[in-house]
Design a protein around this motif. Structure first.
Motif, PDB file in Angstrom:
ATOM      1  N   LYS A   1      36.503  39.290  33.504  1.00 54.27           N
ATOM      2  CA  LYS A   1      37.591  39.258  32.523  1.00 54.27           C
ATOM      3  C   LYS A   1      38.417  40.535  32.617  1.00 54.27           C
ATOM      4  O   LYS A   1      39.661  40.483  32.594  1.00 54.27           O
ATOM      5  N   LEU A   2      37.712  41.679  32.759  1.00 53.37           N
ATOM      6  CA  LEU A   2      38.413  42.952  32.874  1.00 53.37           C
ATOM      7  C   LEU A   2      39.268  42.982  34.140  1.00 53.37           C
ATOM      8  O   LEU A   2      40.409  43.464  34.126  1.00 53.37           O
ATOM      9  N   GLN A   3      38.700  42.452  35.235  1.00 58.32           N
ATOM     10  CA  GLN A   3      39.449  42.402  36.487  1.00 58.32           C
ATOM     11  C   GLN A   3      40.704  41.533  36.348  1.00 58.32           C
ATOM     12  O   GLN A   3      41.780  41.879  36.832  1.00 58.32           O
ATOM     13  N   LEU A   4      40.531  40.388  35.695  1.00 62.19           N
ATOM     14  CA  LEU A   4      41.668  39.494  35.471  1.00 62.19           C
ATOM     15  C   LEU A   4      42.727  40.158  34.596  1.00 62.19           C
ATOM     16  O   LEU A   4      43.930  40.051  34.868  1.00 62.19           O
ATOM     17  N   VAL A   5      42.254  40.854  33.550  1.00 65.03           N
ATOM     18  CA  VAL A   5      43.178  41.556  32.653  1.00 65.03           C
ATOM     19  C   VAL A   5      43.925  42.644  33.407  1.00 65.03           C
ATOM     20  O   VAL A   5      45.151  42.787  33.278  1.00 65.03           O
ATOM     21  N   GLU A   6      43.194  43.427  34.213  1.00 63.24           N
ATOM     22  CA  GLU A   6      43.830  44.501  34.982  1.00 63.24           C
ATOM     23  C   GLU A   6      44.809  43.939  36.014  1.00 63.24           C
ATOM     24  O   GLU A   6      45.894  44.500  36.225  1.00 63.24           O
ATOM     25  N   ALA A   7      44.405  42.819  36.652  1.00 65.25           N
ATOM     26  CA  ALA A   7      45.289  42.193  37.632  1.00 65.25           C
ATOM     27  C   ALA A   7      46.571  41.701  36.960  1.00 65.25           C
ATOM     28  O   ALA A   7      47.676  41.851  37.488  1.00 65.25           O
ATOM     29  N   GLU A   8      46.390  41.133  35.768  1.00 66.08           N
ATOM     30  CA  GLU A   8      47.560  40.636  35.035  1.00 66.08           C
ATOM     31  C   GLU A   8      48.440  41.800  34.570  1.00 66.08           C
ATOM     32  O   GLU A   8      49.675  41.716  34.631  1.00 66.08           O
ATOM     33  N   LYS A   9      47.788  42.886  34.126  1.00 62.97           N
ATOM     34  CA  LYS A   9      48.536  44.083  33.726  1.00 62.97           C
ATOM     35  C   LYS A   9      49.342  44.632  34.911  1.00 62.97           C
ATOM     36  O   LYS A   9      50.512  45.006  34.766  1.00 62.97           O
ATOM     37  N   LYS A  10      48.679  44.688  36.078  1.00 62.36           N
ATOM     38  CA  LYS A  10      49.351  45.187  37.281  1.00 62.36           C
ATOM     39  C   LYS A  10      50.531  44.302  37.641  1.00 62.36           C
ATOM     40  O   LYS A  10      51.618  44.792  37.995  1.00 62.36           O
ATOM     41  N   LYS A  11      50.323  42.998  37.518  1.00 61.80           N
ATOM     42  CA  LYS A  11      51.400  42.041  37.816  1.00 61.80           C
ATOM     43  C   LYS A  11      52.573  42.231  36.857  1.00 61.80           C
ATOM     44  O   LYS A  11      53.739  42.233  37.269  1.00 61.80           O
TER      45      LYS A  11
END
Length: 229
Positions: free
Chosen positions: A40-50
């Motif tokens: 979930k954290l990875q997905l959140v960070e990926a979405e934040k980066k996007k």
């Protein structure tokens, strides 16, 4: 070992197995929770980066558009300033041209000016025989000063008095005297060698154009400094 002891052992084994199963289940649950949180954290960070990348891309687009808009406005302002300068300079030239009408209108002073223009042209050409062209209205004035002009030139250049033939083809008439949309001339003379290879245009119009071109950079600089003040 009686049945009661056997039953106790079985119950102990069941409790042990159940406890072990519960502990294993807890471990699996904790591991799954941790894995889920990490994912979930990875997905959140990926979405934040996007989102950051998209924001930066749009921010750059806005900056580029702002620079383009600023450049367009700056160019438009410069064009307006240059147009205003051109209008002012042209109006100054037109005002100077109107003053030339007064020059040719004063026959006494204009006759003297014609003599000076003829002498100056002769000094530039340095030819023993020349053809002189003037306005039709100025022929009588030129004929009045031509001998004294030749003599003055001969003395200044230390040469024989030149031959000057007044051309039967004339320069265009003054403003207001020409045909509709025709050429006009404020006055002065044009002298040429007899073969026509060397020409000295010494009309008032030509002298105004020379003065205009020489002064134009200075005038533009002054107008720019005034506009920037």
């Amino acid at each position: 070992m009686n049945d009661t002891d056997v039953q106790k052992q079985i119950q102990q084994m069941v409790r042990f197995i159940r406890q072990e199963a519960e502990e294993k289940a807890n471990e699996i649950s904790v591991a799954a929770e941790e894995e889920f949180n990490i994912e979930k954290l990875q997905l959140v960070e990926a979405e934040k980066k996007k989102i950051r990348q998209e924001y930066e891309r749009k921010e750059k687009q806005v900056e580029v558009r702002r620079k383009i808009e600023y450049s367009m406005q700056l160019n438009a302002s410069r064009i307006k300033v240059l147009q205003a300068q051109d209008d002012l300079v042209n109006s100054m030239k037109e005002a100077a041209a109107k003053e030339l009408l007064r020059v040719s209108g004063d026959h006494h002073h204009y006759r003297q000016l014609l003599k000076e223009l003829v002498v100056q042209s002769l000094l530039r050409l340095k030819e023993p025989a020349v053809l002189l062209r003037c306005r039709k209205d100025d022929v009588h004035l030129v004929e009045h000063i031509i001998n004294s002009a030749k003599q003055e030139y001969a003395e200044k250049a230390d040469v024989h008095v030149p031959e000057i033939v007044v051309d039967t083809i004339h320069l265009p008439p003054g403003p207001g005297q020409q045909k509709e949309h025709g050429l006009n001339c404020f006055g002065g003379v044009v002298l040429a060698s007899r073969d026509g290879k060397i020409v000295c245009e010494n009309t008032l119009d030509a002298r105004l154009d020379v003065a205009y071109r020489k002064k134009l950079p200075q005038i533009r600089k002054h107008l720019f400094e005034v506009a920037a003040a």
